[in-house]
Design a protein around this motif. Structure first.
Motif, mmCIF file in Angstrom:
data_model
loop_
_atom_site.group_PDB
_atom_site.id
_atom_site.type_symbol
_atom_site.label_atom_id
_atom_site.label_comp_id
_atom_site.label_asym_id
_atom_site.label_seq_id
_atom_site.Cartn_x
_atom_site.Cartn_y
_atom_site.Cartn_z
ATOM 1 N N VAL A 146 0.876 -1.174 0.000
ATOM 2 C CA VAL A 146 0.000 0.000 0.000
ATOM 3 C C VAL A 146 0.917 1.230 0.000
ATOM 4 O O VAL A 146 2.137 1.105 -0.018
ATOM 5 N N HIS A 147 0.331 2.434 0.044
ATOM 6 C CA HIS A 147 1.144 3.656 -0.026
ATOM 7 C C HIS A 147 2.156 3.735 1.119
ATOM 8 O O HIS A 147 1.878 3.334 2.246
ATOM 9 N N GLY A 148 3.329 4.251 0.800
ATOM 10 C CA GLY A 148 4.324 4.550 1.830
ATOM 11 C C GLY A 148 5.156 3.364 2.288
ATOM 12 O O GLY A 148 5.857 3.452 3.282
ATOM 13 N N GLU A 149 5.088 2.241 1.574
ATOM 14 C CA GLU A 149 5.855 1.055 2.010
ATOM 15 C C GLU A 149 7.110 0.894 1.155
ATOM 16 O O GLU A 149 7.183 0.054 0.257
ATOM 17 N N GLU A 150 8.069 1.724 1.473
ATOM 18 C CA GLU A 150 9.302 1.769 0.677
ATOM 19 C C GLU A 150 10.034 0.425 0.686
ATOM 20 O O GLU A 150 10.626 0.018 -0.310
ATOM 21 N N ILE A 151 9.943 -0.266 1.820
ATOM 22 C CA ILE A 151 10.637 -1.554 1.925
ATOM 23 C C ILE A 151 10.099 -2.555 0.893
ATOM 24 O O ILE A 151 10.854 -3.335 0.314
ATOM 25 N N LEU A 152 8.781 -2.494 0.615
ATOM 26 C CA LEU A 152 8.214 -3.409 -0.382
ATOM 27 C C LEU A 152 8.540 -2.947 -1.797
ATOM 28 O O LEU A 152 8.699 -3.767 -2.706
ATOM 29 N N GLU A 153 8.664 -1.620 -1.980
ATOM 30 C CA GLU A 153 9.110 -1.099 -3.294
ATOM 31 C C GLU A 153 10.511 -1.655 -3.589
ATOM 32 O O GLU A 153 10.797 -2.122 -4.692
#
Length: 557
Positions: free
Chosen positions: A168-175
């Motif tokens: 979801v939004h704001g999950e840099e670790i998953l990006e």
């Protein structure tokens, strides 16, 4: 005599009509043979399935000695094999238990390998639990990047890749996880065993979370069978269950194809895409479960009308005819048909006839309130179609914002979501229809996904035949960017929209999950069918092979 036969086609007028070169139906009358087939189950097979279902049900019992990873893998297999619809309560109970035992303040506390933790994260999110992705921090190096040591753990990387699609939004670790796993899986795929390489290639092309159930089940049965640790009971149930559903779905397709044949599209409306089997498949992606058989029949008829009307506004109708048809739909009354050209009378009668059928069913169920929402959505789509036709007629290139406002309506996903609820019985209360009619975030997001994926793959074909400008044209004019840059912009927006869809499916949800699932499944269909080209319009390739896998070839027992 079918009502279609009442109308001869209009004499060829001197109007310049922009005809598209659509190929004919690739299935002919293939599915009509199944219309008369009975779907009565052989008593022995029926008893066998019941026994297998019971055995699998017993596997859900939680024992204190069992490792959580065993339950996690069991549930993952049940979902991927396409039989989770038999065990919704059991899956929810086990996931609630795991959530209570191994999640504190949203953080997963279970200590395990990357593969298990990734599957657990994906399943918890799938079940609507908002768990933190911080559990993956332990797999990073001192610089804060994912550790290069993970490259040898192909199964772990593959599971992390699949888990990252729940972001979801704001999950840099998953990006970062998505970028890391995509890059490394692509670079090592040629060095893997054929079995593992096939899985990696498939996942990179079609992420699990964005695939639809029947296709995933068909594919996963053959993968699971080759896994030495597979559970024989579960595998047999999955195979028998798949084949039984296939028989039911074939019969449904047969009935609808017979109805379509009576309208005789090639003769009466030769400019329309003859894609009845593909439309049946579209609706099967929205819901496949046996209890939704009637709902599918209803929704397929709606989607066929939309496809006919879409082709009429896109290319065939003159602007004067389209204005007349729009007014007739706004009045929604048989007497409004009088001024229409003959070919449009056929369409108008079909629209009203389908509504009559829906009305009959809804009267029996005491749910007549569904009709006003359906009619309102239908009128809104047609009004948006005529806006696009006016743009084309006036050579007008709208701004990106203007274009999206209208084209998110003409992709019909709001109307299709509403239509999908009509056949869902008394659980689809009027509040559900009120909610969907207010264009909630998930409907906006799936409409964005649909519109942008469609634009990327169809704009070239449509420009050649004379068509309203595409979103890419609007981007290029407004921002002075290249076509490629406009495509990249669309891809960015699609990624953002998927985060919204994921976020809207987390608890507490605005409406019960079965209603969100219909919307999610519409987005999944787009992701599968419009990925690299418009496989709906050009249905002789990938689309044909998908339909063959799900509806023509039974799973070998």
């Amino acid at each position: 005599m079918s009502h279609a036969a009442c109308f001869s086609h209009d004499a060829k007028s001197d109007l310049q009509r922009n005809l598209a070169d659509f190929h004919p139906c690739v299935w002919g009358d293939y599915f009509i043979q199944y219309d008369s087939e009975s779907v009565e189950l052989d008593q022995n097979i029926s008893a066998q399935i019941d026994a297998l279902k019971k055995e699998v049900r017993n596997m859900f019992n939680i024992s204190k000695t069992e490792k959580p990873s065993e339950k996690i893998n069991l549930i993952d297999s049940i979902c991927r094999l396409g039989v989770s619809y038999h065990y919704e309560n059991e899956i929810d109970e086990v996931m609630q238990y795991i959530h209570k035992s191994y999640v504190e303040n949203g953080e997963i506390t279970l200590e395990d390998n990357l593969c298990t933790l990734s599957v657990l994260f994906r399943l918890l999110r799938q079940q609507g639990f908002h768990v933190s992705p911080n559990v993956f921090n332990q797999f990073k190096d001192e610089q804060g990047n994912f550790s290069e040591r993970l490259i040898t753990d192909v199964e772990g990387m593959l599971s992390l890749y699949e888990a990252s699609h729940m972001m979801v939004h704001g999950e840099e670790i998953l990006e970062k996880a998505l970028a890391f796993t995509s890059t490394h899986l692509e670079s090592i795929v040629t060095q893997l065993s054929p079995f593992l390489a096939a899985q990696v290639k498939h996942s990179l092309k079609q992420a699990l979370h964005r695939n639809f159930h029947r296709l995933e089940a068909r594919r996963y049965i053959s993968i699971y069978e080759k896994d030495p640790s597979h559970n024989e009971t579960l595998l047999t149930l999955a195979k028998l269950d798949f084949n039984i559903l296939q028989c039911l779905h074939r019969k449904e397709f047969g009935k609808i194809c017979k109805w379509w044949k009576e309208i005789d599209i090639p003769k009466n409306l030769p400019y329309v895409r003859d894609r009845i089997v593909e439309m049946c498949f579209w609706v099967l992606a929205v819901y496949f479960e046996p209890q939704y058989s009637q709902a599918r029949k209803m929704m397929i008829k709606v989607i066929t009308l939309l496809s006919i009307i879409d082709d009429t506004y896109d290319a065939y109708g003159s602007i004067d005819e389209l204005e007349l048809f729009t007014k007739a739909i706004e009045r929604w009354d048989i007497s409004s048909m009088d001024g229409l050209p003959n070919y449009m009378k056929l369409i108008y009668i079909s629209v009203l006839k389908v509504l009559e059928e829906v009305e009959e069913d809804m009267t029996k169920e005491g749910r007549l309130y569904t009709l006003k929402y359906y009619i309102k959505e239908f009128q809104m789509v047609v009004q948006a179609y005529v806006t696009e036709a006016r743009w084309f007629n006036n050579n007008y290139v709208p701004t990106v914002e203007e274009y999206l406002q209208i084209s998110k309506i003409t992709c019909c996903h709001s109307l299709l979501t509403t239509s999908s609820y009509i056949g869902m019985g008394e659980t689809a209360t009027e509040n559900i229809f009120k909610w969907v009619s207010n264009w909630p975030k998930i409907v906006d997001a799936i409409s964005t996904i649909c519109r942008l994926m469609d634009e990327i793959v169809t704009s070239e074909f449509e420009r050649k035949r004379g068509h309203v400008c595409s979103l890419l044209d609007c981007y290029m004019k407004q921002y002075g960017m290249s076509r490629e840059a406009a495509i990249q912009e669309c891809k960015k927006e699609i990624a953002i929209a998927w985060k919204v869809v994921n976020s809207e499916c987390l608890r507490p949800t605005k409406v019960p999950m079965p209603f969100l699932t219909r919307a999610l499944n519409l987005a999944r269909f787009m992701d599968v069918v419009y990925k690299d080209e418009d496989n709906y319009t050009r249905s002789e390739g990938l689309m044909k092979s998908y339909i063959k896998a799900v509806l023509v070839d039974p799973v070998p027992i």
